[in-house]
Design an enzyme around this catalytic site. Structure first.
Site, PDB file in Angstrom:
ATOM      1  N   HIS A  26     -54.648 -16.325 -17.149  1.00 42.29           N
ATOM      2  CA  HIS A  26     -54.860 -14.833 -17.579  1.00 42.29           C
ATOM      3  C   HIS A  26     -54.798 -14.275 -16.272  1.00 42.29           C
ATOM      4  CE1 HIS A  26     -57.329 -11.260 -18.585  1.00 42.29           C
ATOM      5  NE2 HIS A  26     -57.277 -11.679 -19.892  1.00 42.29           N
ATOM      6  N   ASP A  65     -62.076 -21.039 -15.145  1.00 42.99           N
ATOM      7  CA  ASP A  65     -62.297 -19.868 -15.907  1.00 42.99           C
ATOM      8  C   ASP A  65     -62.612 -20.457 -17.216  1.00 42.99           C
ATOM      9  OD1 ASP A  65     -61.697 -17.915 -18.001  1.00 42.99           O
ATOM     10  OD2 ASP A  65     -59.876 -17.447 -17.513  1.00 42.99           O
ATOM     11  N   GLN A 121     -62.901 -19.129 -22.496  1.00 46.22           N
ATOM     12  CA  GLN A 121     -62.279 -19.664 -23.775  1.00 46.22           C
ATOM     13  C   GLN A 121     -62.769 -20.610 -24.187  1.00 46.22           C
ATOM     14  OE1 GLN A 121     -60.856 -17.437 -26.032  1.00 46.22           O
ATOM     15  NE2 GLN A 121     -60.268 -15.811 -24.293  1.00 46.22           N
ATOM     16  N   LYS A 157     -67.504 -12.485 -25.160  1.00 49.27           N
ATOM     17  CA  LYS A 157     -66.809 -13.282 -25.927  1.00 49.27           C
ATOM     18  C   LYS A 157     -67.342 -14.616 -26.218  1.00 49.27           C
ATOM     19  CE  LYS A 157     -62.485 -12.974 -22.874  1.00 49.27           C
ATOM     20  NZ  LYS A 157     -61.650 -12.110 -24.091  1.00 49.27           N
ATOM     21  N   CYS A 183     -52.589 -10.547 -21.622  1.00 50.85           N
ATOM     22  CA  CYS A 183     -52.823 -10.522 -20.161  1.00 50.85           C
ATOM     23  C   CYS A 183     -52.495 -11.885 -19.656  1.00 50.85           C
ATOM     24  CB  CYS A 183     -54.280 -10.170 -19.906  1.00 50.85           C
ATOM     25  SG  CYS A 183     -54.998  -8.806 -20.213  1.00 50.85           S
TER      26      CYS A 183
END
Length: 459
Positions: free
Chosen positions: A146, A237, A240, A263, A415
């Protein structure tokens, strides 16, 4: 919410019905009274009633500035704020002192990158020197990132003279680790050959646990082991992964990690930065201002210990309290059950590849991570976020036709322009599920998608 049976591998029909009842927005209609089918959870999740109630309760009963004042409201606000830190830490296996509140995952990555830049400028003294970068040093990311985990590292490389390198993505949408590291002997590349992606010059390795485009789960254990072998910092990251999989950040042995409240069923405007305690203590401060100090004179300042060291100014208290409620909600559901439920949805979503003219970008099956995945072993090897292209129809047109039928999907480059460029496409549509998504919704989406090309006369 009804009691969840931890012994069942996924939600029963009754449990899923109860879960959906916790999300008031899911009951609305759109586009001339059509039932909403929300398949854009990878962009932002819906919020259970307990999160909404927790925020309202904070504002109605204990709204005050935290860590300041001796009155009752200030004490109660601070207690709620710090309790939320404990709740979020528990979700990812961390201690409360390893969780820094940030406005979002993007801000958390920038905090780490700017901290390394400050170390390069000599801030942080001897303790911070370990983070300094310069010409000849390398920062490694991946082609699947991203922009939030790409642009900050581009900027850091430009400001320090370090070189930015990246792990390529294979045609299957998974990371190509064939050139990840040197032979076990640790020997460098022979003369005239390109050095392994992780080598003695690598100082930072930043990568996504799960791609927001392909849904593929990265082999965290392998990448972290290679980074640790050369003393490189790892930045994960986890935006997700935390909402969809069991995640134990200390067990993964990453140095830093970020994830977002919005999220993971929580509020917008808040996120968490995880950092190993010793690293948070050594990392130079970012940002600076009130609340993160101990002693201030006109000549100099000493700073509070982490995590407060990185929490300058008035914090997003109500949002943090809401994120804490979301973390507890997910823990009560059981992240193993969440992962099992969403793996079933992922398999059904991937059946869109059976529709003529539909191409899935990324893994087209759902497997299980093997023993080499370390703490992630046994988890699904992709999540229920499926990006796709429709022959002869632009992604934005796909999204609009589906929206007219009440089905919300994401369209664009998500993104992640470099990843789309790697596959030779400008944009994709993406359907993504969460704890509240049903099989019936996936089937409705699949049936609607099957008529898109005919709608445009492309068949």
């Amino acid at each position: 919410m009804t009691t969840i049976d931890a012994g069942n591998p996924a939600f029963t029909a009754a449990e899923l019905t109860a879960v959906r009842a916790d999300f008031p927005l899911l009951g609305r209609t759109v586009r001339d009274g059509k039932p909403l089918v929300y398949l854009d959870s990878a962009a932002t999740s819906q919020k259970p009633q307990v999160v909404l109630d927790t925020e309202v309760d904070f504002y109605e009963k204990r709204n005050a500035a935290v860590h300041r004042g001796a009155h009752a409201l200030a004490e109660e606000a601070t207690e709620a704020f710090e309790r939320a830190r404990e709740q979020v830490a528990a979700l990812v296996g961390a201690s409360a002192g390893e969780i820094v509140w940030v406005p979002g995952a993007t801000a958390g990555i920038n905090l780490v990158a700017t901290g390394l830049q400050n170390a390069t400028l000599g801030r942080g003294g001897a303790a911070g020197a370990r983070f300094a970068l310069g010409p000849g040093d390398e920062i490694l990311i991946t082609e699947a990132e991203h922009h939030s985990n790409l642009v900050p590292w581009q900027e850091l490389a430009a400001r320090t003279g370090a070189t930015l390198r990246w792990i390529p993505v294979g045609q299957d949408g998974r990371l190509d680790l064939s050139a990840l590291s040197a032979a076990p002997s640790g020997a460098g590349a022979p003369a005239g050959e390109v050095a392994p992606l992780i080598n003695e010059r690598t100082k930072v390795v930043a990568f996504a646990h799960v791609s927001n485009v392909t849904g593929a789960v990265a082999p965290v254990a392998r990448i972290v082991a290679a980074a640790r072998a050369v003393g490189a910092l790892t930045v994960l990251d986890a935006c997700q992964s935390v909402p969809h999989l069991p995640v134990d950040l200390p067990a993964l042995e990453v140095d830093f990690a970020v994830f977002s409240g919005h999220k993971m069923l929580g509020p917008t405007g808040v996120g968490a930065l995880y950092g190993r305690r010793e690293l948070l203590e050594a990392l130079p401060v970012v940002p600076t201002g009130g609340s993160m100090v101990e002693v201030v004179t006109m000549e100099s300042t000493t700073f509070a210990p982490p995590p407060q060291k990185f929490e300058a100014g008035t914090q997003m208290v109500a949002q943090a309290v809401g994120m804490g409620a979301a973390a507890d909600y997910l823990r009560e559901l059981g992240m193993d059950k969440v992962a099992a439920h969403e793996a079933e949805l992922a398999a059904e979503l991937l059946r869109i590849a059976e529709i003529p003219g539909i191409r899935v970008i990324g893994p087209t099956t759902v497997g299980v991570l093997g023993a080499e995945a370390g703490p992630d072993a046994g988890l699904p090897d992709r999540v229920a976020a499926v990006s796709f292209v429709v022959d002869d129809v632009h992604a934005h047109d796909v999204g609009q036709v589906l929206d007219d039928q009440g089905i919300a999907v994401r369209v664009g480059h998500h993104c992640a322009q470099p990843l789309h460029r790697r596959f030779g496409i400008a944009a994709t549509a993406r359907a993504s599920a969460s704890v509240y998504t049903t099989l019936d919704e996936v089937i409705a989406f699949r049936e609607a998608l099957g008529g898109v090309r005919a709608f445009f006369g492309a068949e």
